[in-house]
Design a protein around this motif. Sequence first.
Motif, PDB file in Angstrom:
ATOM      1  N   PRO A  97      33.636  23.732  -7.777  1.00 45.94           N
ATOM      2  CA  PRO A  97      34.734  24.666  -8.084  1.00 45.94           C
ATOM      3  C   PRO A  97      36.065  23.983  -8.385  1.00 45.94           C
ATOM      4  O   PRO A  97      36.980  24.630  -8.910  1.00 45.94           O
ATOM      5  N   ARG A 134      29.198  22.743   5.464  1.00 39.79           N
ATOM      6  CA  ARG A 134      29.625  24.066   5.931  1.00 39.79           C
ATOM      7  C   ARG A 134      31.145  24.218   5.847  1.00 39.79           C
ATOM      8  O   ARG A 134      31.661  25.259   5.431  1.00 39.79           O
ATOM      9  N   ASN A 165      29.670  20.943  -3.173  1.00 44.12           N
ATOM     10  CA  ASN A 165      30.821  21.817  -2.961  1.00 44.12           C
ATOM     11  C   ASN A 165      32.040  21.434  -3.787  1.00 44.12           C
ATOM     12  O   ASN A 165      33.070  22.123  -3.733  1.00 44.12           O
ATOM     13  N   ASP A 225      32.381  24.500   2.186  1.00 39.65           N
ATOM     14  CA  ASP A 225      31.734  25.525   1.364  1.00 39.65           C
ATOM     15  C   ASP A 225      32.798  26.377   0.671  1.00 39.65           C
ATOM     16  O   ASP A 225      33.811  26.740   1.295  1.00 39.65           O
ATOM     17  N   PRO A 226      32.616  26.704  -0.609  1.00 44.02           N
ATOM     18  CA  PRO A 226      33.639  27.465  -1.343  1.00 44.02           C
ATOM     19  C   PRO A 226      33.970  28.825  -0.744  1.00 44.02           C
ATOM     20  O   PRO A 226      35.009  29.410  -1.067  1.00 44.02           O
ATOM     21  N   HIS A 227      33.100  29.345   0.119  1.00 43.10           N
ATOM     22  CA  HIS A 227      33.341  30.660   0.721  1.00 43.10           C
ATOM     23  C   HIS A 227      33.864  30.566   2.151  1.00 43.10           C
ATOM     24  O   HIS A 227      34.043  31.593   2.815  1.00 43.10           O
ATOM     25  N   MET A 228      34.128  29.359   2.619  1.00 42.92           N
ATOM     26  CA  MET A 228      34.563  29.185   4.010  1.00 42.92           C
ATOM     27  C   MET A 228      36.086  29.061   4.080  1.00 42.92           C
ATOM     28  O   MET A 228      36.689  28.270   3.361  1.00 42.92           O
ATOM     29  N   SER A 268      40.265  29.863   4.137  1.00 44.60           N
ATOM     30  CA  SER A 268      41.203  30.248   3.085  1.00 44.60           C
ATOM     31  C   SER A 268      41.202  29.203   1.985  1.00 44.60           C
ATOM     32  O   SER A 268      40.935  28.027   2.217  1.00 44.60           O
ATOM     33  N   ALA A 269      41.533  29.633   0.767  1.00 40.24           N
ATOM     34  CA  ALA A 269      41.494  28.734  -0.384  1.00 40.24           C
ATOM     35  C   ALA A 269      42.446  27.555  -0.205  1.00 40.24           C
ATOM     36  O   ALA A 269      42.081  26.404  -0.466  1.00 40.24           O
ATOM     37  N   ARG A 310      41.222  25.087   2.466  1.00 40.01           N
ATOM     38  CA  ARG A 310      40.061  24.355   1.953  1.00 40.01           C
ATOM     39  C   ARG A 310      40.496  23.285   0.955  1.00 40.01           C
ATOM     40  O   ARG A 310      39.982  22.159   0.966  1.00 40.01           O
TER      41      ARG A 310
END
Length: 588
Positions: A367, A314, A364, A317-320, A322-323, A326
């Motif tokens: 990307p 979780r 994950n 996760d690529p959508h969790m 800020s870039a 992460r």
Amino acid sequence: MGEFMGMDPAGVQALIRNMESGKSVLAGIRPGLEDAIREAGPDWAGTGGVTAMYRAWAFFHESQADLRWRLDLLSQVLPPGSPALTTVRVPFTSQSQAAAEGAAVGTALAKALDAHLAEGTHQSWAAVEEALAGAGPASADPAYAWALLAKLGGPERLRTIFGQWMVMHNGGPRRGLDREMLGKAQPSLGALAQAFAAAESSGRLPEEWRTDVLTRADPATLSTMVALSRPSGALLNEVALRQFTAPTAGFNPTSPDPDWNTVNVLGAYVGDPAALQRLLAEHRDLAGKLLHPNLAKGTGTPHFDELLADVLGRALDPHMGSALTRERAWTNLIDGVGYDGTEKLSGHYATFENSAVNQALARNLTPYLGQLALGQVYADSPELGLVPAGPWKGLHEDVAARFVGALMQDPATAKSLTADFQAYVRGLDVGQAHPFSADPDERAEFTRLSAQAGGLANLLLGGSTYAEFNDDEFIDMVADVALLPVNYTIARLAKDAKPFASTMIDYRTGPFKDELADVLKDHLDERTPETARVVAGRIIELQVGQVLEALKKHGHEPLTAEDQERLRQEFRGRMYPALSKALEKRGG
């Protein structure tokens, strides 16, 4: 009396900001306006004068306070991911009503605690629990929560209540409450834990309370508090940092009890994975602590491995989040696992044996394959100017390879990683550049992109050095990896290199893979006296030969001796070191 409340939290935040702007305007014009009204006296055209201006400022200020209270309450009662427009029923119509009710409950709780501390009987403790239960779900209201805590007396009284509950029900704090005991604690301690979380997250809790509880409460109290409430990300991270870095976390030879403290703190991140992402990003060594075998395999509790995989999946996760946060979390985690010596008996590789964590991380990682490939290219050929972005630039290529090796401790994860790497190579703008174009820019583009394909191949080969493959699995993986730059180059030579054509390229290179596999099998079975370096050289020659054959099939002119040598050196430069190292470790 309750109230049915409907709000759009984002819209309300914008309204609060606009009101603040209005207050700033009024504050800015007040001195001059007051002077003008005073000088004009009865001739001032507006009605209400200075009083009207004060009322406007007060209206904005009071409305902001009420809206903030409602937003703070929503943050405690709504589940994560709730829709933008939210409607809930709340127990109080105003902050003052909530505070009055909280103060009454806090006073009753303080009296019951005083009586128990004086008497020390089971009956007196039952009265404390009854008072705690009286707080109920209203403790999620921040105004109610702080009024309750304030009447309790001080943070040491809160610590006393948690400690006494554990003595009465659990034989002392031990190493935290298991799932059954947490369920028993929810009606009583849950209300107090929620009150503390609501007061802290809304900013109402005084700093001395917060500091006292975080520094003086025992680990069982802290883990129970975050497990039974909705703590702010900041509070949860401070508790987690203390718990995960404690020398007693996980395996503890001095205690026979399972480590439920670590379980309960980690479980709190299921509802707030973004907080764990920030924790991993802001504390460089934390991932190494969390994934150390003593903790990851040593809590002595059931299903901890699945919980760890779940929360890491979780958080990364690529959508969790800020870039940038992460990516920092990822690079810290890779550094924490991929250090020199991690593969040894005392290292981190033991965590990744028969673990669900491998797949959660590999899933994950996709990307960021491009950044990992650039790291390998930059290490081998810095003159190409292909530099990883942001925090990836500081990641050592050998550390990345050892991290991939950790994931490859699971054969299924190794296969999925290889498939992901192959898919990435297929997507490198197939057909864009020809390796032997008359245009120097096109040739340069091919070199850069093929270097990325080779970089990923090197990363997989580096990981395979540490993977627990049998001979057949090792042969299959190395053959697949050796095909990455070959398929990429052939795709550049195809006249119509669309996705279907790329698939057909993989199909046509099937016999070549078989030939590579035979060479590798002969080496591992010691049917040839060749060293690993000689075998690596033979594989490079097979790669070049496959490209030359593809040129012929596509009707291109044969390569000159100079172009053949250039192709040979490109393949050799990209893959030979990692390939020979993998073969040496495997078969001498």
